[in-house]
Design a protein around this motif. Structure first.
Motif, PDB file in Angstrom:
ATOM      1  N   PRO A 208       0.829  -1.209   0.000  1.00 18.10           N
ATOM      2  CA  PRO A 208       0.000   0.000   0.000  1.00 18.10           C
ATOM      3  C   PRO A 208       0.857   1.250   0.000  1.00 18.10           C
ATOM      4  O   PRO A 208       2.052   1.193   0.296  1.00 18.10           O
ATOM      5  N   SER A 209       0.239   2.379  -0.323  1.00 15.29           N
ATOM      6  CA  SER A 209       1.022   3.612  -0.335  1.00 15.29           C
ATOM      7  C   SER A 209       1.477   3.925   1.091  1.00 15.29           C
ATOM      8  O   SER A 209       0.906   3.428   2.068  1.00 15.29           O
ATOM      9  N   ASP A 210       2.518   4.719   1.211  1.00 14.23           N
ATOM     10  CA  ASP A 210       3.164   4.938   2.514  1.00 14.23           C
ATOM     11  C   ASP A 210       2.187   5.424   3.580  1.00 14.23           C
ATOM     12  O   ASP A 210       2.322   5.085   4.758  1.00 14.23           O
ATOM     13  N   THR A 211       1.205   6.211   3.160  1.00 17.63           N
ATOM     14  CA  THR A 211       0.254   6.748   4.139  1.00 17.63           C
ATOM     15  C   THR A 211      -0.655   5.650   4.678  1.00 17.63           C
ATOM     16  O   THR A 211      -1.350   5.837   5.673  1.00 17.63           O
ATOM     17  N   ASP A 212      -0.633   4.493   4.035  1.00 15.39           N
ATOM     18  CA  ASP A 212      -1.555   3.410   4.381  1.00 15.39           C
ATOM     19  C   ASP A 212      -0.818   2.124   4.741  1.00 15.39           C
ATOM     20  O   ASP A 212      -1.371   1.043   4.618  1.00 15.39           O
ATOM     21  N   SER A 213       0.450   2.257   5.148  1.00 11.43           N
ATOM     22  CA  SER A 213       1.293   1.079   5.387  1.00 11.43           C
ATOM     23  C   SER A 213       1.611   0.971   6.882  1.00 11.43           C
ATOM     24  O   SER A 213       2.542   1.584   7.377  1.00 11.43           O
ATOM     25  N   PRO A 214       0.814   0.178   7.624  1.00 13.18           N
ATOM     26  CA  PRO A 214       0.961   0.171   9.086  1.00 13.18           C
ATOM     27  C   PRO A 214       2.317  -0.336   9.583  1.00 13.18           C
ATOM     28  O   PRO A 214       2.763   0.054  10.658  1.00 13.18           O
ATOM     29  N   ASN A 215       2.995  -1.190   8.793  1.00 12.31           N
ATOM     30  CA  ASN A 215       4.242  -1.784   9.296  1.00 12.31           C
ATOM     31  C   ASN A 215       5.493  -0.978   8.962  1.00 12.31           C
ATOM     32  O   ASN A 215       6.564  -1.221   9.542  1.00 12.31           O
ATOM     33  N   SER A 216       5.374  -0.053   8.014  1.00 13.88           N
ATOM     34  CA  SER A 216       6.582   0.593   7.483  1.00 13.88           C
ATOM     35  C   SER A 216       7.401   1.329   8.542  1.00 13.88           C
ATOM     36  O   SER A 216       8.624   1.178   8.588  1.00 13.88           O
ATOM     37  N   ALA A 217       6.740   2.131   9.377  1.00 12.45           N
ATOM     38  CA  ALA A 217       7.496   2.983  10.306  1.00 12.45           C
ATOM     39  C   ALA A 217       8.413   2.131  11.181  1.00 12.45           C
ATOM     40  O   ALA A 217       9.614   2.416  11.324  1.00 12.45           O
ATOM     41  N   GLU A 218       7.865   1.053  11.726  1.00 13.17           N
ATOM     42  CA  GLU A 218       8.655   0.199  12.612  1.00 13.17           C
ATOM     43  C   GLU A 218       9.782  -0.511  11.858  1.00 13.17           C
ATOM     44  O   GLU A 218      10.922  -0.587  12.334  1.00 13.17           O
ATOM     45  N   LEU A 219       9.456  -0.998  10.649  1.00 19.52           N
ATOM     46  CA  LEU A 219      10.473  -1.715   9.871  1.00 19.52           C
ATOM     47  C   LEU A 219      11.586  -0.777   9.405  1.00 19.52           C
ATOM     48  O   LEU A 219      12.751  -1.177   9.325  1.00 19.52           O
ATOM     49  N   LEU A 220      11.217   0.462   9.123  1.00 17.73           N
ATOM     50  CA  LEU A 220      12.243   1.447   8.718  1.00 17.73           C
ATOM     51  C   LEU A 220      13.107   1.817   9.923  1.00 17.73           C
ATOM     52  O   LEU A 220      14.325   1.933   9.815  1.00 17.73           O
ATOM     53  N   LYS A 221      12.466   1.969  11.069  1.00 13.84           N
ATOM     54  CA  LYS A 221      13.209   2.328  12.287  1.00 13.84           C
ATOM     55  C   LYS A 221      14.277   1.267  12.574  1.00 13.84           C
ATOM     56  O   LYS A 221      15.405   1.589  12.926  1.00 13.84           O
ATOM     57  N   TRP A 222      13.913   0.000  12.399  1.00 13.68           N
ATOM     58  CA  TRP A 222      14.844  -1.085  12.698  1.00 13.68           C
ATOM     59  C   TRP A 222      15.654  -1.516  11.470  1.00 13.68           C
ATOM     60  O   TRP A 222      16.317  -2.552  11.478  1.00 13.68           O
TER      61      TRP A 222
END
Ligand code: BYC
Length: 321
Positions: A208-222
């Motif tokens: 999904p687009s970044d605004t709709d991607s629940p897992n991205s923030a955590e996966l990017l952080k790590w």
């Protein structure tokens, strides 16, 4: 999506040390301490990747007996065989996180785990074999080249090897497309029709687009993910538009235009309703794909039983010696 696990005060120092290692660009290895949430995110993502490889064998396997020449048949068999290898390799990588493969397969078969949306579309013509290699493996390379820098060592190393093979897959696909593009009017039409069907679903592979991607923030952080879904999708489009022009194929998007300021090919609206239907189990071939995997699993029961019995015998022999 699972809720984040609560980090106790005792764990906070461990988390800080873990995140400092990631910030320093260190690789996390199986025996290293890791937050439970990191482990669970990796199991989710890696197992879904492994499932995608295994389910991804089905649409192409369907065309092995109908490949138009011995050479095409050989390279298609080799490609599908590589996909089995990738799946097994990534299942092994997932097992380093302490999860049992039988549990992962059970999650696939009962619908708890996803696999790539792209494999829920049918393969209707020989041109689909070319377009899958070109678009689907091309998209996989864009995604996985970045995952080769993921913070979890076993996953990153698996990606290095897999990307080498994906390059071969993409070339064999693009070569099929280039041959058809230089062929008869009927062959050109078959190619264009396959491109029209696979273009948009290939863009959906990036999630999904970044605004709709629940897992991205955590996966990017790590640093499991190093680029966002939209960044990788844009990269794939930028690479693919000139490749389409080179063989005289039209991409089915009237809004595609080059923006000289950003150096990007701008594109039209993706049908996200279709994407969510497909990942929700209601795509054109979801039921067929899972039924095929279930049948393979059932047909393989005797092999698992024999392997378990053999392992038990070996254990008893060792104990007796
Ligand atoms: N299809 O928060 P998001 C191959 C799910 S194999 C289905 O952005 P994330 C090949 C996502 O799982 C290609 N589901 O998630 C093989 C999540 O659901 P859950 C496979 C999708 O993880 C044979 C929800 O949507 N490649 O190339 O941050 C022949 C929200 O998404 C899809 C990989 O698996 C999708 N397209 O990012 C030829 C690569 N997109 O789990 C070729 C590894 C999203 O919360 N995976 N979802 O229920 C990744 O890079 C990332 O997991 C994704 C999604 C970019 C796919």
């Amino acid at each position: 999506m699972e809720q984040p696990t609560t980090v106790t005060a005792d764990e906070s120092a461990l988390v800080a040390a873990f995140e400092a290692r990631i910030a320093a660009g260190e690789s996390i290895e199986p025996k290293d301490w890791m937050p439970e949430r990191y482990r669970r995110q990796l199991i989710r993502m890696m197992s879904q990747h492994a499932h995608s490889e295994i389910v991804g064998m089905l649409p192409e396997g369907n065309w092995i007996t109908r490949a138009p020449s011995l050479r095409r048949k050989m390279s298609l068999i080799a490609k599908v065989q590589d996909e089995a290898g990738h799946g097994l390799y990534i299942y092994c990588g997932t097992e380093t996180l302490g999860v049992d493969r039988h549990e992962l397969v059970a999650q696939l078969l009962d619908g708890r785990a996803k696999y790539s949306s792209i494999f829920n579309y049918p393969t209707l013509s020989w041109a689909d074999m070319g377009v899958i290699g070109w678009f689907v493996d091309g998209a996989a390379i864009v995604n996985q080249t970045i995952l080769a820098k993921a913070s979890y060592g076993p996953y990153a190393r698996a990606m290095v090897r897999i990307c080498k093979e994906e390059n071969f897959h993409k070339r064999q696909g693009y070569e099929i497309c280039a041959t058809l593009a230089n062929g008869t009017p009927a062959q050109r039409e078959m190619l264009q029709e396959a491109v029209n069907r696979f273009w948009w679903p290939s863009l959906m592979m990036f999630g999904p687009s970044d605004t709709d991607s629940p897992n991205s923030a955590e996966l990017l952080k790590w640093r499991v993910k190093r680029k966002t879904n939209d960044e990788l999708r844009q990269r794939f489009i930028n690479l693919t538009v000139p490749q389409a022009a080179a063989i005289g194929v039209t991409l089915p998007d009237p809004d595609l235009r080059f923006n000289a300021e950003t150096n990007n090919w701008e594109f039209g609206e993706i049908d996200w309703a279709e994407f969510f239907q497909v990942i929700g189990g209601n795509g054109p071939c979801n039921k067929e794909r899972i039924a095929a995997r279930q049948k393979a699993h059932d047909d393989g029961a005797w092999v698992r039983e024999a392997a378990t019995a053999h392992a038990g015998k070996q254990r008893r022999d060792v104990q007796a010696a």
